[in-house]
Design a protein around this motif. Structure first.
Motif, short mmCIF file in Angstrom:
data_model
loop_
_atom_site.label_atom_id
_atom_site.label_comp_id
_atom_site.label_asym_id
_atom_site.label_seq_id
_atom_site.Cartn_x
_atom_site.Cartn_y
_atom_site.Cartn_z
N TYR A 75 -19.80 46.76 -24.20
CA TYR A 75 -18.35 46.87 -24.07
C TYR A 75 -17.76 46.58 -25.44
O TYR A 75 -17.88 45.46 -25.94
CB TYR A 75 -17.81 45.88 -23.03
CG TYR A 75 -16.35 46.10 -22.71
CD1 TYR A 75 -15.98 47.01 -21.72
CD2 TYR A 75 -15.34 45.43 -23.40
CE1 TYR A 75 -14.65 47.24 -21.43
CE2 TYR A 75 -14.01 45.65 -23.11
CZ TYR A 75 -13.66 46.56 -22.12
OH TYR A 75 -12.35 46.79 -21.84
N GLY A 195 -14.99 50.97 -23.19
CA GLY A 195 -13.84 50.18 -23.61
C GLY A 195 -13.15 50.69 -24.86
O GLY A 195 -12.01 50.33 -25.13
N THR A 340 -11.87 49.51 -16.53
CA THR A 340 -13.16 49.62 -17.22
C THR A 340 -13.84 48.26 -17.36
O THR A 340 -15.05 48.14 -17.14
CB THR A 340 -12.96 50.25 -18.61
OG1 THR A 340 -12.30 51.50 -18.46
CG2 THR A 340 -14.30 50.48 -19.29
N LYS A 341 -13.09 47.24 -17.73
CA LYS A 341 -13.71 45.93 -17.95
C LYS A 341 -14.27 45.35 -16.65
O LYS A 341 -15.37 44.78 -16.63
CB LYS A 341 -12.70 44.97 -18.57
CG LYS A 341 -13.37 43.74 -19.18
CD LYS A 341 -12.44 43.03 -20.14
CE LYS A 341 -13.19 41.96 -20.92
NZ LYS A 341 -12.33 41.28 -21.91
N TYR A 344 -17.40 47.22 -15.80
CA TYR A 344 -18.49 46.83 -16.70
C TYR A 344 -19.07 45.47 -16.27
O TYR A 344 -20.29 45.29 -16.20
CB TYR A 344 -17.99 46.77 -18.14
CG TYR A 344 -19.10 46.51 -19.13
CD1 TYR A 344 -19.88 47.55 -19.60
CD2 TYR A 344 -19.39 45.21 -19.57
CE1 TYR A 344 -20.92 47.32 -20.50
CE2 TYR A 344 -20.42 44.97 -20.46
CZ TYR A 344 -21.18 46.03 -20.92
OH TYR A 344 -22.21 45.80 -21.78
N LYS A 345 -18.20 44.51 -16.00
CA LYS A 345 -18.66 43.18 -15.59
C LYS A 345 -19.47 43.25 -14.30
O LYS A 345 -20.47 42.54 -14.13
CB LYS A 345 -17.46 42.25 -15.42
CG LYS A 345 -16.85 41.78 -16.72
CD LYS A 345 -15.72 40.80 -16.46
CE LYS A 345 -15.17 40.22 -17.76
NZ LYS A 345 -14.07 39.25 -17.52
#
Length: 397
Positions: A75, A195, A340-341, A344-345
């Motif tokens: 990211y 990201g 997105t974050k 991703y996490k």
């Protein structure tokens, strides 16, 4: 009615050559028209999923550049995690050699090819289809397959797609001597970075003699992204090479955008990029080009037996075998590119999701089952404390 060819295929990419190969094998007199002289460079990441090899079902060893056994995710090039596999998850090719190889397979089955000829116009007539070339040549065929990429002249002749559907990519081929600090431990890994690109991602794909580096993103309605700006920023953060030493090549990404989109009209069928059959989440297009080529050939053969319009037969087949999966990729992409974050996490926190996604790439799992699992893990990660914004977005996937 006398035709010059039973089938004319416009475009000699993976879809076009596959359609020609299957048509010729079925006994149809088939011509491929390609505007360039082969082999020709084609801007593309050149990543073949395992299910693509299964689809082709012949040895691609002569054109495989690299075999991939895992993926690295970052990211903004930080917070990495890895997915590893004892079996290959993808294969790398250079499109000039790969496309030439597939064309040769079509010629072995009896197809013909005309290189260095631009198609100037398409005219549908009651008794057939006229294909006019810039050189002044005119061919008449019974069926026409448009495999001429995202700026397809055949698609424009049918007026099927809005001009703003899809996205844009920028990439570069960089020899290994230009990236002396590239880690050797990543020579058999895909690198995907999120990201940094709106509605998209950056990638690094190792090949035999260097790296394919690029970024790609999908347009949001009413806006245009600035791909070269994001590509330069991605290169700067990679810290692999000096920006002025590389050549950037841009190209459109004709992603799937609506399960109601049409892929043919009468005896004219569109395949691959020309039909906007590209995965809107991760940009895979070669598999869908080849799969749609096979479905188009089947539709033509069924049409000759039953008298049904090939476009109707083809539309139904594409809906069942392609749209049903891509619509889930589309729904999920809209969520991922908005949150997105969080996405991703979730993927980093639950490694089993990465393994499940590899099964999607292999064709063993569907996007729908993958999306269902991701939604549940997101809820687990946040302890059920989801904002109304996230809940509303989740309800759409």
């Amino acid at each position: 009615m006398n035709f010059d060819y039973d089938v004319i295929v416009v475009g000699a990419g993976p879809g076009g050559s596959t359609a020609a190969r299957f048509c010729a094998h079925a006994g149809l007199k088939t011509l491929i028209i390609e505007k360039e002289h082969l082999p020709r460079y084609k801007p593309c990441g050149g990543c073949l999923s395992v299910k693509t090899l299964h689809l082709l079902n012949f040895d691609l060893t002569p054109v495989i550049e690299n075999t991939v056994y895992g993926a690295k995710f970052t990211y903004l090039l930080k917070d990495p995690f890895f997915i590893d596999s004892k079996d290959p998850i993808a294969y790398m090719v250079m499109r000039d050699r790969f496309d030439q190889f597939l064309v040769e397979k079509a010629l072995e089955k009896g197809a013909e090819i005309l290189e260095g000829e631009n198609v100037l116009g398409i005219s549908k007539r009651e008794e057939g289809i006229d294909v006019e070339l810039e050189s002044g040549k005119l061919f008449r065929c019974e069926y026409l397959i448009g495999a001429d990429g995202p700026s397809s002249l055949v698609a424009k002749a049918l007026s099927l797609f809005p001009s703003n559907a899809g996205g844009f990519a920028v990439e570069s081929e960089v020899p290994f001597e230009g990236v002396p600090f590239f880690p050797k431990s990543e020579l058999h890994l895909l690198h995907l970075d999120f990201g940094g690109v709106p509605n998209g991602y950056g990638w690094v794909f190792p090949k035999r003699e260097g790296l394919s580096i690029g970024i790609g993103g999908m347009f949001r309605e009413g806006e245009r992204m600035k791909p070269r700006k994001y590509f330069k920023e991605f290169l700067r953060r990679l810290n692999y090479l000096e920006e002025e030493k590389i050549k950037m090549i841009g190209h459109p990404l004709p992603a799937f955008y609506d399960e109601g989109q049409r892929v043919g009209q009468g005896k004219v069928l569109l395949i691959g990029d020309a039909a906007h059959l590209m995965d809107p989440l991760q940009g895979e297009g070669i598999y869908y080009a080849i799969r749609s080529a096979m479905l188009a050939t089947d539709a033509i053969l069924q049409s000759r037996e039953t008298g049904s319009l090939p476009s109707d037969l083809y539309q139904t087949a594409v809906h069942v075998h392609i749209f049903e999966n891509l619509k889930w990729a589309l729904y999920f992409s809209r969520f991922v590119f908005r949150f997105t974050k969080l996405a991703y996490k979730t993927l980093k926190h639950y490694p089993e999701l990465g393994k499940l996604y590899l099964q999607v790439l292999e064709g063993k799992e569907t996007y729908q089952s993958f999306v269902d699992q991701v939604k549940q893990r997101m809820k687990d990660l946040l302890g059920g404390r989801l904002s109304q914004k996230i809940l509303r977005a989740m309800a759409r996937i």
